[in-house]
Design a protein around this motif. Structure first.
Motif, PDB file in Angstrom:
ATOM      1  N   VAL A   1     -14.056  12.030   0.601  1.00 35.52           N
ATOM      2  CA  VAL A   1     -14.886  12.922  -0.299  1.00 35.52           C
ATOM      3  C   VAL A   1     -14.330  13.512  -1.405  1.00 35.52           C
ATOM      4  N   GLY A   2     -14.923  13.576  -2.572  1.00 40.31           N
ATOM      5  CA  GLY A   2     -14.352  13.962  -3.720  1.00 40.31           C
ATOM      6  C   GLY A   2     -13.640  13.223  -4.851  1.00 40.31           C
ATOM      7  N   SER A   3     -13.397  12.057  -4.198  1.00 42.90           N
ATOM      8  CA  SER A   3     -12.470  10.965  -5.048  1.00 42.90           C
ATOM      9  C   SER A   3     -13.714  10.296  -5.903  1.00 42.90           C
ATOM     10  N   ARG A   4     -12.801   9.792  -6.999  1.00 43.35           N
ATOM     11  CA  ARG A   4     -13.507   8.976  -8.047  1.00 43.35           C
ATOM     12  C   ARG A   4     -13.040   7.551  -7.675  1.00 43.35           C
ATOM     13  N   ILE A   5     -14.085   6.736  -7.970  1.00 45.64           N
ATOM     14  CA  ILE A   5     -13.935   5.036  -7.971  1.00 45.64           C
ATOM     15  C   ILE A   5     -14.288   4.550  -9.278  1.00 45.64           C
ATOM     16  N   ARG A   6     -13.883   3.410  -9.451  1.00 43.25           N
ATOM     17  CA  ARG A   6     -14.471   2.345 -10.409  1.00 43.25           C
ATOM     18  C   ARG A   6     -13.968   0.794 -10.005  1.00 43.25           C
ATOM     19  N   LEU A   7     -14.759   0.063 -10.909  1.00 39.44           N
ATOM     20  CA  LEU A   7     -14.671  -1.268 -10.562  1.00 39.44           C
ATOM     21  C   LEU A   7     -13.956  -1.972 -12.042  1.00 39.44           C
ATOM     22  N   VAL A   8     -12.962  -2.994 -11.534  1.00 42.00           N
ATOM     23  CA  VAL A   8     -12.133  -3.834 -12.259  1.00 42.00           C
ATOM     24  C   VAL A   8     -12.854  -5.022 -12.043  1.00 42.00           C
ATOM     25  N   GLY A   9     -13.396  -5.958 -12.963  1.00 45.81           N
ATOM     26  CA  GLY A   9     -14.109  -7.035 -12.676  1.00 45.81           C
ATOM     27  C   GLY A   9     -13.692  -8.445 -13.406  1.00 45.81           C
ATOM     28  N   ARG A  10     -13.648  -9.517 -12.958  1.00 47.36           N
ATOM     29  CA  ARG A  10     -13.257 -10.701 -13.400  1.00 47.36           C
ATOM     30  C   ARG A  10     -14.291 -11.830 -13.074  1.00 47.36           C
ATOM     31  N   LEU A  11     -15.091 -12.360 -14.200  1.00 51.71           N
ATOM     32  CA  LEU A  11     -15.696 -13.571 -13.893  1.00 51.71           C
ATOM     33  C   LEU A  11     -15.128 -14.827 -13.243  1.00 51.71           C
ATOM     34  N   ALA A  12     -14.918 -14.913 -12.181  1.00 41.79           N
ATOM     35  CA  ALA A  12     -14.034 -15.831 -11.446  1.00 41.79           C
ATOM     36  C   ALA A  12     -14.573 -17.350 -11.939  1.00 41.79           C
ATOM     37  N   GLU A  13     -15.783 -17.408 -11.682  1.00 40.81           N
ATOM     38  CA  GLU A  13     -16.458 -18.984 -11.786  1.00 40.81           C
ATOM     39  C   GLU A  13     -17.847 -18.853 -12.088  1.00 40.81           C
ATOM     40  N   VAL A  14     -18.457 -19.920 -12.848  1.00 45.87           N
ATOM     41  CA  VAL A  14     -20.006 -19.884 -13.041  1.00 45.87           C
ATOM     42  C   VAL A  14     -19.976 -21.428 -12.696  1.00 45.87           C
ATOM     43  N   GLU A  15     -20.957 -21.564 -11.737  1.00 41.15           N
ATOM     44  CA  GLU A  15     -21.385 -22.812 -11.536  1.00 41.15           C
ATOM     45  C   GLU A  15     -22.913 -23.259 -11.432  1.00 41.15           C
ATOM     46  N   GLU A  16     -23.296 -24.337 -11.681  1.00 39.86           N
ATOM     47  CA  GLU A  16     -24.655 -24.909 -11.848  1.00 39.86           C
ATOM     48  C   GLU A  16     -25.335 -24.840 -10.526  1.00 39.86           C
ATOM     49  N   VAL A  17     -26.522 -24.397 -10.195  1.00 38.16           N
ATOM     50  CA  VAL A  17     -27.270 -24.373  -8.972  1.00 38.16           C
ATOM     51  C   VAL A  17     -28.579 -24.999  -9.629  1.00 38.16           C
ATOM     52  N   PRO A  18     -29.554 -25.584  -8.715  1.00 39.92           N
ATOM     53  CA  PRO A  18     -30.788 -25.878  -9.256  1.00 39.92           C
ATOM     54  C   PRO A  18     -31.680 -24.601  -9.888  1.00 39.92           C
TER      55      PRO A  18
ATOM     56  N   LEU B   1     -13.720  -8.808 -17.247  1.00 38.92           N
ATOM     57  CA  LEU B   1     -15.097  -8.285 -17.695  1.00 38.92           C
ATOM     58  C   LEU B   1     -14.768  -6.699 -17.614  1.00 38.92           C
ATOM     59  N   GLY B   2     -13.444  -6.490 -17.529  1.00 39.82           N
ATOM     60  CA  GLY B   2     -13.153  -4.958 -17.793  1.00 39.82           C
ATOM     61  C   GLY B   2     -13.278  -4.034 -16.640  1.00 39.82           C
ATOM     62  N   THR B   3     -13.549  -2.595 -17.180  1.00 40.21           N
ATOM     63  CA  THR B   3     -13.465  -1.632 -16.166  1.00 40.21           C
ATOM     64  C   THR B   3     -14.585  -0.581 -16.276  1.00 40.21           C
ATOM     65  N   SER B   4     -15.167  -0.355 -15.221  1.00 40.18           N
ATOM     66  CA  SER B   4     -16.502   0.559 -15.150  1.00 40.18           C
ATOM     67  C   SER B   4     -16.131   1.928 -15.468  1.00 40.18           C
ATOM     68  N   GLU B   5     -16.818   2.820 -15.669  1.00 39.18           N
ATOM     69  CA  GLU B   5     -16.658   4.404 -15.285  1.00 39.18           C
ATOM     70  C   GLU B   5     -16.303   4.645 -14.111  1.00 39.18           C
ATOM     71  N   TRP B   6     -15.654   5.873 -14.192  1.00 38.25           N
ATOM     72  CA  TRP B   6     -15.349   6.516 -12.663  1.00 38.25           C
ATOM     73  C   TRP B   6     -17.042   7.120 -12.474  1.00 38.25           C
ATOM     74  N   ILE B   7     -16.856   7.029 -11.010  1.00 35.72           N
ATOM     75  CA  ILE B   7     -18.025   7.850 -10.045  1.00 35.72           C
ATOM     76  C   ILE B   7     -17.345   8.463  -9.184  1.00 35.72           C
ATOM     77  N   GLU B   8     -17.903   9.760  -8.872  1.00 30.18           N
ATOM     78  CA  GLU B   8     -17.446  10.561  -7.886  1.00 30.18           C
ATOM     79  C   GLU B   8     -18.246  10.185  -6.481  1.00 30.18           C
ATOM     80  N   ILE B   9     -17.419  10.029  -5.209  1.00 35.81           N
ATOM     81  CA  ILE B   9     -17.979  10.311  -4.152  1.00 35.81           C
ATOM     82  C   ILE B   9     -18.279  11.370  -3.474  1.00 35.81           C
ATOM     83  N   THR B  10     -19.400  11.854  -3.423  1.00 39.22           N
ATOM     84  CA  THR B  10     -19.729  13.296  -2.981  1.00 39.22           C
ATOM     85  C   THR B  10     -20.018  13.158  -1.356  1.00 39.22           C
ATOM     86  N   GLN B  11     -20.099  14.377  -0.887  1.00 38.60           N
ATOM     87  CA  GLN B  11     -20.616  14.469   0.474  1.00 38.60           C
ATOM     88  C   GLN B  11     -22.171  14.003   0.684  1.00 38.60           C
ATOM     89  N   ASP B  12     -22.800  14.662  -0.427  1.00 38.03           N
ATOM     90  CA  ASP B  12     -24.266  14.520  -0.326  1.00 38.03           C
ATOM     91  C   ASP B  12     -24.602  12.881  -0.502  1.00 38.03           C
TER      92      ASP B  12
END
Length: 151
Positions: free
Chosen positions: A103-120, A19-30
């Motif tokens: 605090v002050g670090s930046r994080i981002r998500l790297v995602g992969r769609l592992a599975e899609v299964e049917e549910v009711p 799914l790619g990579t998100s933008e970075w977000i900063e983790i602030t003390q607030d």
């Protein structure tokens, strides 16, 4: 860049896709303090910058569950599912927090769609996620999230 799909049939075709990579977000003390207020978790390692500077990480760190909660806004940057009536979090499989987020670090998500299964009435989607810390040797969190989408 957000991947947009329209309906469950298109979503099913993405099973196994990166799914790619998100933008970075900063983790602030607030942000940390607001999370502490919302959850009642005011442990000094999170909310007392002076004491935390003398602690094991040399600075305040985000709550692990704060990092985990940011999966949703980061994930919505990766995948937009349209043409469904309801989207719900169904739960998590494995979750680990290999490295603290100072605090002050930046994080981002790297995602992969592992599975899609049917549910009711819809599908259940398993997303493998890695929340990276900018410049970090280890990720902040590694998880598998489960969501359900209903037609």
């Amino acid at each position: 860049m957000t991947i947009t799909v329209n309906g469950l049939a298109e979503l099913k075709k993405l099973s196994g896709s990166d799914l790619g990579t998100s933008e970075w977000i900063e983790i602030t003390q607030d942000r940390i303090n607001t999370f502490a207020d919302a959850t009642g978790d005011h442990q000094w390692i999170h909310v007392d910058p002076e004491r935390a500077a003398e602690g094991p990480f040399g600075a305040p760190i985000a709550h692990g569950y704060l990092t985990l909660s940011l999966f949703i806004p980061l994930f919505t940057e990766l995948l937009d599912v349209q043409g469904v009536t309801t989207k719900v979090n169904y739960g998590l499989n494995k979750v680990r927090f290999p490295s603290p987020v100072k605090v002050g670090s930046r994080i981002r998500l790297v995602g992969r769609l592992a599975e899609v299964e049917e549910v009711p009435g819809g599908v259940q989607v398993a997303v493998d996620g890695t929340i990276e810390i900018e410049g970090g040797a280890k990720p902040a969190a590694v998880l598998q999230s489960l969501s359900r989408f209903y037609a």
